[in-house]
Design a protein around this motif. Structure first.
Motif: not given
Length: 348
Positions: A210-212, A222-226
């Motif tokens: 999780f990049f902040t 969760t993931f939204s990017f792959d």
């Protein structure tokens, strides 16, 4: 647990107060002695802060902060000036100044803090601390042993600095190619999106990165990017650039750059951003109280258009340097751990 001992010295440590080993002395204002070309260093609690035309003390001494940073002892064996927020010490005969320095590293100085605001120490509090001291012969043995570790730590830090300087030099060279090649705007060669999550999405035992906007990464469920991506904080730790491959998610003020132009390697783009973004952020800080990066700023960054083979060559060299830095930093970490263990176990 009994301390580690040198053969022939078992049981010879004696209890005393620090005032039996040394006299704490007050530093003085540097206002009247400051000289940029002065021969002697001026020390504050964090180290050298200037130069002086005179010295305050010219014998080996251990210094400790009076105000502010009170838990970082400094060992000095050349003439120096100490400012009024720093204590220095007049060490009595039959005691090793370097041994006292290592002894000071075993003390929990915050325990003797005399203030509820800015941390502070008093000379009487320092001199009243109970401690143990071995004969001078064992002091020298302990000092010589720990000094070898310190010397190795200095060499290790210099090795890391050398690698980092090589890295910075190469980054500057790559970015200088702007003046010799065609350029494209970042917005032409990558897709720029933002994350959608807020800070509450962070999970201690999450499955995905999780990049902040922080230098340190978190985890989430969760993931939204792959995909392969360059990640840039929009605020917070500005100037940081990261590269990642795989499944991840991102905070709503974090920019995600993915490939749109096959003639540009994403890792190469990361190198360009590593060099130019800190300069952009520095300029922003000089002109605005609120600092954050907007998408148009990223889109207009110029990237030198060089052949993909050369891009990958630069990436390969930087990857090797980064791997070397990581190895050397791991060695340094082990040396520091070893020193901490020895200090904790060579002293009663």
């Amino acid at each position: 647990v009994p301390p580690l001992r040198f053969p022939g010295f078992e049981g010879e440590w004696t209890c005393c107060k620090i005032k039996n080993l040394l006299k704490i002395k007050n530093g003085c204002s540097q206002k009247d002695v400051e000289n940029p070309n002065g021969e002697y260093p001026i020390y504050g609690t964090g180290g050298i802060i200037g130069r002086s035309s005179k010295f305050l003390y010219n014998k080996p001494s251990v210094c400790i902060g009076r105000k502010g940073t009170i838990d970082k002892p400094i060992y000095l064996d050349k003439p120096f000036w100490a400012v009024d927020t720093l204590f220095y010490s007049e060490i009595f005969v039959r005691n090793s100044p370097k041994f006292i320095y290592y002894l000071f590293q075993t003390i929990n100085w915050m325990k003797y803090n005399q203030s509820t605001g800015v941390p502070s120490l008093t000379s009487s509090a320092i001199e009243g601390i109970d401690t143990y001291i071995p004969p001078i012969a064992e002091q020298h043995k302990i000092t010589n042993f720990l000094s070898l570790i310190d010397q190795r730590i200095v060499v290790q830090r210099k090795t890391i600095e050398d690698y980092q300087e090589k890295r910075h030099f190469l980054l500057r060279y790559i970015y200088s190619l702007i003046s010799k090649n065609k350029v494209k705007r970042l917005g032409e060669i990558v897709n720029i999106k933002t994350g959608k999550l807020n800070a509450s999405a962070s999970k201690v035992y999450g499955k995905y990165k999780f990049f902040t906007c922080s230098r340190n990464d978190s985890l989430t469920d969760t993931f939204s990017f792959d995909e392969k991506a360059v990640i840039i904080p929009g605020n917070g730790d500005l100037g940081i650039v990261k590269y990642y491959e795989g499944k991840f998610d991102a905070y709503q003020r974090t920019y995600i750059c993915t490939s749109k132009e096959k003639s540009f390697d994403l890792k190469y783009i990361k190198l360009i951003l590593e060099e130019c973004l800190p300069h952009i952020v520095s300029q922003m800080k000089n002109t605005s109280a609120m600092t954050y990066i907007v998408i148009s700023t990223l889109e207009n960054i110029c990237v030198p258009q060089i052949e993909i083979k050369k891009q990958k060559y630069f990436v390969h060299i930087l990857d090797n340097i980064d791997n070397s830095i990581a190895i050397q930093e791991n060695i340094l970490s082990k040396l520091l751990t070893l020193k901490k263990y020895l200090i904790n176990n060579l002293f009663i």
